[in-house]
Design a protein around this motif. Sequence first.
Motif, PDB file in Angstrom:
ATOM      1  N   GLU A  33      -9.689  25.324  -5.199  1.00  0.00           N
ATOM      2  CA  GLU A  33     -10.801  25.267  -4.251  1.00  0.00           C
ATOM      3  C   GLU A  33     -10.353  24.668  -2.920  1.00  0.00           C
ATOM      4  O   GLU A  33     -10.822  25.078  -1.858  1.00  0.00           O
ATOM      5  CB  GLU A  33     -11.989  24.554  -4.882  1.00  0.00           C
ATOM      6  CG  GLU A  33     -12.729  25.584  -5.748  1.00  0.00           C
ATOM      7  CD  GLU A  33     -13.735  25.019  -6.736  1.00  0.00           C
ATOM      8  OE1 GLU A  33     -13.911  23.788  -6.759  1.00  0.00           O
ATOM      9  OE2 GLU A  33     -14.319  25.827  -7.469  1.00  0.00           O
ATOM     10  N   ALA A  34      -9.401  23.747  -2.994  1.00  0.00           N
ATOM     11  CA  ALA A  34      -8.855  23.208  -1.749  1.00  0.00           C
ATOM     12  C   ALA A  34      -8.111  24.291  -0.965  1.00  0.00           C
ATOM     13  O   ALA A  34      -8.173  24.351   0.265  1.00  0.00           O
ATOM     14  CB  ALA A  34      -7.923  22.038  -2.059  1.00  0.00           C
ATOM     15  N   LEU A  35      -7.431  25.171  -1.703  1.00  0.00           N
ATOM     16  CA  LEU A  35      -6.695  26.263  -1.040  1.00  0.00           C
ATOM     17  C   LEU A  35      -7.649  27.283  -0.444  1.00  0.00           C
ATOM     18  O   LEU A  35      -7.374  27.904   0.590  1.00  0.00           O
ATOM     19  CB  LEU A  35      -5.812  27.002  -2.053  1.00  0.00           C
ATOM     20  CG  LEU A  35      -4.518  26.354  -2.501  1.00  0.00           C
ATOM     21  CD1 LEU A  35      -3.832  27.244  -3.524  1.00  0.00           C
ATOM     22  CD2 LEU A  35      -3.599  26.123  -1.306  1.00  0.00           C
ATOM     23  N   ARG A  36      -8.767  27.474  -1.120  1.00  0.00           N
ATOM     24  CA  ARG A  36      -9.727  28.498  -0.709  1.00  0.00           C
ATOM     25  C   ARG A  36     -10.179  28.277   0.733  1.00  0.00           C
ATOM     26  O   ARG A  36     -10.384  29.238   1.477  1.00  0.00           O
ATOM     27  CB  ARG A  36     -10.918  28.462  -1.661  1.00  0.00           C
ATOM     28  CG  ARG A  36     -11.933  29.517  -1.397  1.00  0.00           C
ATOM     29  CD  ARG A  36     -13.085  29.386  -2.356  1.00  0.00           C
ATOM     30  NE  ARG A  36     -12.841  30.077  -3.615  1.00  0.00           N
ATOM     31  CZ  ARG A  36     -13.296  29.649  -4.780  1.00  0.00           C
ATOM     32  NH1 ARG A  36     -13.963  28.516  -4.867  1.00  0.00           N
ATOM     33  NH2 ARG A  36     -13.079  30.359  -5.876  1.00  0.00           N
ATOM     34  N   ASN A  37     -10.277  27.022   1.134  1.00  0.00           N
ATOM     35  CA  ASN A  37     -10.676  26.721   2.511  1.00  0.00           C
ATOM     36  C   ASN A  37      -9.686  27.286   3.520  1.00  0.00           C
ATOM     37  O   ASN A  37     -10.003  27.507   4.669  1.00  0.00           O
ATOM     38  CB  ASN A  37     -10.762  25.199   2.705  1.00  0.00           C
ATOM     39  CG  ASN A  37     -11.777  24.602   1.763  1.00  0.00           C
ATOM     40  OD1 ASN A  37     -12.725  25.296   1.374  1.00  0.00           O
ATOM     41  ND2 ASN A  37     -11.580  23.343   1.390  1.00  0.00           N
TER      42      ASN A  37
END
Lengths: 419, 253
Positions: free
Chosen positions: A21-25
């Motif tokens: 989810e951190a990468l999704r940003n």
Amino acid sequence: MNATLRPARPPAEAALIDSFEALRNRGVSPSREAAFARFVERGLPSRRIEAWHYTDLRTLLKSAPPALVEPAPASLAGALFELGGGRDLLFSGGALVGDVSAPAGVSIARRDVSPPAASAIIDEHDGAVSLARAFARETVVISIAAGVDAGALHLAFRNAGPAAVSAAHVVVSVEPGASVTILESHTSAAGEAHLAQALVEFDVRDGANVRHVRVNDLAPEASSLSTLGVEIGAGAAFDTCSLTMGAGVSRHQVFLRFSGENANAAIRGATLVRGRQHADTTLVVTHAAAHCESREMFKNIIDEDATGVFQGRINVAQGAQKTDARMSSNALLLSDGAAMYNKPELEIFADDVQCAHGATCGELDQNLLFYIMARGLPRREAEALLLEAFVAGAFEDMDETLFESLMEKVRGWLAQRNR
Amino acid sequence: MGYKMLSINDLHANVDDKKIIKGLSLNVKPGEVAAIMGPNGAGKSTLSYVLAGREGYDVTGGDVTLGGESLMGLEANERAAKGLFLAFQYPLEIPGVTTMTFLKAAMNAQRKQRGEEELSTPDFMKRVRVAADKLGIKQDMLRRPLNVGFSGGEKKRMEVLQMVLLEPKFAILDETDSGLDIDALRIVAEGVNALRSPDRGFLVITHYQRLLDYIKPDTVHVLADGRIVKSGGPELALELEKNGYRDYVAHAA
């Protein structure tokens, strides 16, 4: 989302979801999102899934490091293969870095992560596969033009810097009649609990000839999830060898399918583990075409409190007459705390085939040890002589230079045995 | 000459807590070939394993010295490095290790333990070639894994080749005649006889007198129920051939 439906995700699984989810940003492609959704739905593979029965990642992975944001600087220093004219491709945290120029007849392209191939040799619902596709930053496509002898390419997968979860995705397309040697070496920073993933796919077209070697030399703190998918065309030859010595927890899975007649494959490997290492090798070899030959040869040396797993499955489809498949897995347990799980399986739907499998677990032969010691070799050297010969049995008929460079690694491991 | 090369003094040894060697004493002088004969189950092979230092063969009393140094408590490889050689009754096959690799590893391991230089490859190759030729061992056999697929005679010749190359001070031949036809026996015996020298001792363990026609002993000792019950010259072997072991089996009981 589904995550909220599960009352208790194990810490490593929850951390992986947070990492993604951190990468999704930072933006991820739809195919990565799709892979991630498959992972979220099923979670980390556990012993309740038959294919992962002996390697329960929910208990083996205590935690997961954060996602890699930028690849750490890495170098080829300590390269595992002396190529003599071959080309090195350096990967850091799964991304291709440094020189990407290709020799004549070879093209190297970096793409957004490509969706799974339509032929689906690899089980896309497998937890390690969906996790790797979700975390791979790019797909590196290496193409060898028809009829070209591309020599050797060394894919140096480095995991430098602080612990991170990352994945490499490489697709090697070997056009008809071409030949290439692909060497993979996997290393990681000492003391860092990297989760290093790799998904390597080969499309070996008719009459092509491929040699592939994979050396897992990751630090013992690291974990490794690796998938190799291979489709073999008519009259082609594929030889893959994995040497697993590194990583605290590792799984190397091979999905290989013969889709054209008169092809042959050697699938071999050696696992040398100690301490509290857990090393799993899992194969699914599918003979979907007639007149193909496969040889699966695996040797395992399990020392101290380590655990080895070998699962080998050979499927022979209804029309795959005259299939000749022979699989063996042999293990030597060097201490009372060592454990080995061997699970060979055959599923045969054709009626004119030759298939065999054999699995053994044992200890070093005390009679042989006495004989060698009586000739003057100290116990450790006598054991090393027998262990080296045991491992070499998996590397029979390999290219001599490759054989020697692998045996050098094996000797290095044996020399570090103490007690 | 009173000097003792191999000296076994009131040796007691167990295998799996069973007493097999029960107070055995024997001295062999430099240059001497001593034969040990005895009925099945007398402890002949056990004696050879105890002398060579096999794990699980527990010495419970007595002492064995080689050239005045005690061998007790030493590992098999340490005894080998001190010059003790055991030619096995049933030489083992070592898959995956070529004969050449094995020979070199053994020779250099012993030299290393004695603080000597390792052999150079040309020097090693030459020694092997010369010794192998004398024993009728072909070069291609040396490139094959040790003893794998070799006939009984070839395996015994390979034992003698190792003995020649390792140049022991003292050699024990454990039932070297078993499984050999007359021709193979002659070749093996010639190899052994060529090694006889004033400063090397031999212990030839055998059930049959036949071997002693080819390797002539200086002394003959009868082993029964774990000890030496009679000693004599070569004529003792002939007597045993004629009368069998029944006197000694009865004696033991």
